[in-house]
Design an enzyme around this catalytic site. Structure first.
Site, PDB file in Angstrom:
ATOM      1  CE  LYS A   9      -3.983  -2.144   2.367  1.00 10.68           C
ATOM      2  NZ  LYS A   9      -5.041  -1.836   3.263  1.00 10.68           N
ATOM      3  CE1 TYR A  49      -9.318  -3.370   0.034  1.00 12.30           C
ATOM      4  CE2 TYR A  49      -8.585  -1.129  -1.088  1.00 12.30           C
ATOM      5  CZ  TYR A  49      -8.540  -2.227  -0.318  1.00 12.30           C
ATOM      6  OH  TYR A  49      -6.965  -2.485   0.272  1.00 12.30           O
ATOM      7  CG  ASN A 112      -3.710  -2.229   6.678  1.00 11.16           C
ATOM      8  OD1 ASN A 112      -3.704  -1.655   5.610  1.00 11.16           O
ATOM      9  ND2 ASN A 112      -4.701  -3.044   6.917  1.00 11.16           N
ATOM     10  CG  HIS A 115      -5.538  -6.017   0.000  1.00 12.46           C
ATOM     11  ND1 HIS A 115      -6.901  -6.210   0.809  1.00 12.46           N
ATOM     12  CD2 HIS A 115      -5.604  -7.079  -0.979  1.00 12.46           C
ATOM     13  CE1 HIS A 115      -7.692  -7.127   0.147  1.00 12.46           C
ATOM     14  NE2 HIS A 115      -6.980  -7.546  -0.979  1.00 12.46           N
ATOM     15  CD  GLU A 126      -8.883  -9.358  -3.373  1.00 17.40           C
ATOM     16  OE1 GLU A 126      -7.734  -9.594  -3.129  1.00 17.40           O
ATOM     17  OE2 GLU A 126      -9.799  -8.754  -2.675  1.00 17.40           O
TER      18      GLU A 126
HETATM   19  P1  CMP Z   1      -7.386  -4.454   3.613  1.00 20.19           P
HETATM   20  O1  CMP Z   1      -6.785  -5.981   4.101  1.00 20.19           O
HETATM   21  O2  CMP Z   1      -6.708  -3.784   2.396  1.00 20.19           O
HETATM   22  O3  CMP Z   1      -8.860  -4.424   3.494  1.00 20.19           O
HETATM   23  C1  CMP Z   1      -9.994  -3.503   3.688  1.00 20.19           C
HETATM   24  C2  CMP Z   1      -9.229  -2.129   4.237  1.00 20.19           C
HETATM   25  O4  CMP Z   1     -10.030  -1.355   5.081  1.00 20.19           O
HETATM   26  C3  CMP Z   1      -8.227  -2.695   5.496  1.00 20.19           C
HETATM   27  O5  CMP Z   1      -7.179  -3.604   4.773  1.00 20.19           O
HETATM   28  C4  CMP Z   1      -8.067  -1.735   6.094  1.00 20.19           C
HETATM   29  O6  CMP Z   1      -6.756  -0.738   5.558  1.00 20.19           O
HETATM   30  C5  CMP Z   1      -9.116  -0.698   5.878  1.00 20.19           C
HETATM   31  N1  CMP Z   1      -9.726  -0.517   7.049  1.00 20.19           N
HETATM   32  C6  CMP Z   1      -9.875   0.769   7.725  1.00 20.19           C
HETATM   33  N2  CMP Z   1     -10.603   0.790   8.914  1.00 20.19           N
HETATM   34  C7  CMP Z   1     -11.202  -0.425   8.989  1.00 20.19           C
HETATM   35  C8  CMP Z   1     -11.812  -1.309   9.790  1.00 20.19           C
HETATM   36  N3  CMP Z   1     -12.341  -0.708  10.926  1.00 20.19           N
HETATM   37  N4  CMP Z   1     -12.186  -2.660   9.715  1.00 20.19           N
HETATM   38  C9  CMP Z   1     -11.558  -3.278   8.640  1.00 20.19           C
HETATM   39  N5  CMP Z   1     -10.636  -2.524   7.730  1.00 20.19           N
HETATM   40  C10 CMP Z   1     -10.562  -1.230   7.910  1.00 20.19           C
END
Ligand code: CMP
Length: 136
Positions: A9, A49, A112, A115, A126
């Site tokens: 990311k 998403y 974070n 993904h 994906e």
């Molecule tokens: P990812 O695995 O990319 O899938 C969805 C993304 O939404 C997740 O990682 C986080 O980066 C983001 N996100 C932000 N807030 C939340 C939350 N409360 N719960 C889950 N995903 C979140």
């Protein structure tokens, strides 16, 4: 062989952590079968998403995922989906196990670092989203 999608990311790309993250997944037994660097449009991020549309974090997620370049990486190994989620660690870096990608390189649940596909079916969907079927 099972397939999954890693996205490095924007925060991790900007912090020059891509090489370390790729080394971690290769050391974990994954084969890189396709990879590129791209700047997502808001439409592309919203499509990728779509499952999260309507959730409170949806718009901030799109802001973040379009804030800089990302590196989608198609990966293969046995049990790829589960294994990549182990290497990534929990979605919230504060809860991720020590030594995982999100624990090492993530800032918070919204930023974070990586993904990973959440099911075998989504692994196929994906990887096809970024690479179609023709590049493998
Ligand atoms: P990812 O695995 O990319 O899938 C969805 C993304 O939404 C997740 O990682 C986080 O980066 C983001 N996100 C932000 N807030 C939340 C939350 N409360 N719960 C889950 N995903 C979140």
């Amino acid at each position: 062989m099972e397939r999954t999608l890693l996205i490095i990311k924007p925060d991790a790309v900007k912090a020059s952590r891509s090489g370390e993250i790729l080394k971690m997944v290769v050391d974990a037994g994954f084969e890189v079968i396709a990879m590129r660097m791209t700047l997502l449009t808001r439409e592309q991020a919203a499509k990728f998403y779509a499952i999260h549309e309507g959730k409170p974090f949806f718009n901030p997620l799109l802001d973040y995922m379009t804030s800089g370049k990302v590196i989608p990486v198609a990966l293969e190994r046995e049990n790829a989906v589960t294994k990549l989620r182990e290497v990534l660690g929990a979605t919230d870096p504060a809860k991720a196990a020590p030594g995982t990608i999100r624990a090492l390189f993530g800032t918070n649940i919204e930023h974070n670092a990586g993904h990973g596909s959440d099911s075998v079916e989504n692994g196929r969907i994906e990887t096809a989203f970024f690479f179609g079927e023709m590049e493998f």
